[in-house]
Scaffold this motif. Sequence first.
Motif, short mmCIF file in Angstrom:
data_model
loop_
_atom_site.label_atom_id
_atom_site.label_comp_id
_atom_site.label_asym_id
_atom_site.label_seq_id
_atom_site.Cartn_x
_atom_site.Cartn_y
_atom_site.Cartn_z
N ALA A 176 0.82 -1.28 -0.07
CA ALA A 176 0.01 -0.27 -0.08
C ALA A 176 0.96 1.40 -0.14
O ALA A 176 0.74 2.16 -0.27
CB ALA A 176 -0.66 0.43 1.11
N ALA A 177 2.18 1.01 0.51
CA ALA A 177 2.83 2.48 0.94
C ALA A 177 2.84 2.93 -0.32
O ALA A 177 3.41 4.21 -0.91
CB ALA A 177 3.85 1.91 1.88
N LYS A 178 3.17 2.11 -1.65
CA LYS A 178 3.84 2.22 -2.79
C LYS A 178 2.75 3.27 -3.62
O LYS A 178 3.19 3.99 -4.30
CB LYS A 178 3.62 1.13 -4.01
CG LYS A 178 4.75 0.09 -2.46
CD LYS A 178 4.40 -1.43 -3.80
CE LYS A 178 5.54 -2.32 -3.58
NZ LYS A 178 5.11 -3.67 -4.80
N GLU A 182 -2.12 7.78 1.82
CA GLU A 182 -2.31 9.90 2.99
C GLU A 182 -3.17 10.44 1.74
O GLU A 182 -3.70 11.17 1.79
CB GLU A 182 -1.33 10.08 3.17
CG GLU A 182 -0.69 10.37 2.35
CD GLU A 182 0.76 9.27 2.42
OE1 GLU A 182 1.92 9.97 1.30
OE2 GLU A 182 1.03 8.18 2.20
N THR A 183 -3.03 10.37 0.24
CA THR A 183 -3.17 10.66 -0.53
C THR A 183 -4.57 10.36 -1.48
O THR A 183 -5.29 10.62 -2.17
CB THR A 183 -2.78 10.72 -2.60
OG1 THR A 183 -2.63 9.21 -2.74
CG2 THR A 183 -1.23 11.18 -1.58
N GLY A 313 -16.69 9.57 -9.22
CA GLY A 313 -15.35 9.40 -8.26
C GLY A 313 -13.89 9.63 -9.65
O GLY A 313 -14.57 9.45 -10.75
N GLU A 314 -13.20 9.57 -9.23
CA GLU A 314 -12.28 9.31 -10.04
C GLU A 314 -11.52 7.91 -10.38
O GLU A 314 -10.05 8.03 -11.94
CB GLU A 314 -10.65 10.78 -10.19
CG GLU A 314 -11.84 11.98 -9.64
CD GLU A 314 -11.28 13.32 -9.40
OE1 GLU A 314 -10.04 13.04 -8.93
OE2 GLU A 314 -11.47 14.53 -9.04
N HIS A 315 -11.16 7.09 -9.00
CA HIS A 315 -9.59 6.53 -9.54
C HIS A 315 -9.52 5.93 -8.23
O HIS A 315 -10.32 5.90 -7.45
CB HIS A 315 -8.45 7.36 -9.21
CG HIS A 315 -7.49 6.38 -9.60
ND1 HIS A 315 -7.28 5.24 -10.24
CD2 HIS A 315 -5.90 5.51 -9.03
CE1 HIS A 315 -6.13 4.63 -10.65
NE2 HIS A 315 -5.46 4.90 -9.59
N VAL A 316 -9.89 4.39 -8.64
CA VAL A 316 -10.10 3.22 -7.53
C VAL A 316 -9.28 2.89 -8.19
O VAL A 316 -8.44 2.34 -8.72
CB VAL A 316 -10.98 2.48 -8.62
CG1 VAL A 316 -11.29 1.24 -7.38
CG2 VAL A 316 -11.78 2.96 -7.35
N GLN A 317 -7.87 2.13 -6.97
CA GLN A 317 -6.58 1.87 -7.07
C GLN A 317 -6.25 1.18 -6.31
O GLN A 317 -6.59 0.52 -5.20
CB GLN A 317 -5.27 3.02 -6.55
CG GLN A 317 -3.89 2.67 -6.61
CD GLN A 317 -3.23 2.46 -7.56
OE1 GLN A 317 -3.50 2.61 -8.85
NE2 GLN A 317 -2.60 0.74 -8.21
#
Length: 339
Positions: A176-178, A182-183, A313-317
């Motif tokens: 997840a850190a990659k 936090e964004t 929405g804009e983005h699902v990661q």
Amino acid sequence: MAKKGVLLVNLGTPDSPSTADVRKYLDEFLMDPRVIDVNAALRTFLVKAIIVPFRAPKSAKLYQAIWDNETGSPLKYYSILQQKALQQRLGDDYMVELAMRYQSPSIESALQNLKDALVSEIQVIALFPQYASASTGSVHEKVMDLVKDWQTVPNITFTNSFHDNELMIETFVDNAAKHQPETYDHILFSFHGLPQRQLKKCDHTQSYCLKVDGCCNTLNDTNKFCYSAQSHDTARLIAAKMQLPGDKYTVCFQSRLGNDPWVQPYTSEIIKQMAEQGKKRLLVFCPAFVSDCLETVYEVTTEYGDEFKALGGEHVQLVESLNDSPKWIEALEKMVIGN
């Protein structure tokens, strides 16, 4: 000295993304009485007359979307890498075999390889972090059914679950850190769904599951084998490692099939709620899977991604699965050697 045997078992995948191979895979998978746990006649009718004929062509198109020309199915590709990496870490004192609960390589052939090698014992690790009768339970039953006719049965041990494995938790956090969590506006922990009736069957008291408010919120002696409770525990441990406040993440469940009530809340409904609340960016963990697969690569990234964008929405990661992470392979090694 005889080698010790290790059997890694994942769910399975079609041999190819063709409709014929997908049909064969779905038929074996859905005819498992632990997967569709209704009487045999009804299950046969549902699977062979309704579900597989209609679902196979659609699923084949989905598999074609994620199938790599060189490496094939991502689930099988990463499972093979896990088997090879674990064998390398354990060394010559062990023999590590890989099997799929459905399709190939089969559990039967993997067990035969271990038997032929005269291993002194066999440790079975079903590659599902959270226990469910339809996944881990099915693997255990299949192994026991196959070895029951052996004239000599070596010591066989089963790993029930590893939902709270520290190295597994750390690997998900590292992945997840990659993506700079936090964004993101909100984080989802999306687990594979199960019918509610299967959760109730695992409640030996028949007085706790879905009858006590917040029955899955904490693990206790009554729900310690509950898939949903273990899923919530996995999410809670990952969130704690990331120092996420409770209002920053949501636990939900995907891949619902049929009209019966499944474990809730449904991921699709949470996606809709997030859009209605004005969230624009979602980070999604799928901690029920140790290898990326159709449910992660396509369902989350493509289906939920498109759905979220259509809602504003804009983005699902997607947070990548454990795959062949060295820390995850270390976790498997420690499961085997007991450290």
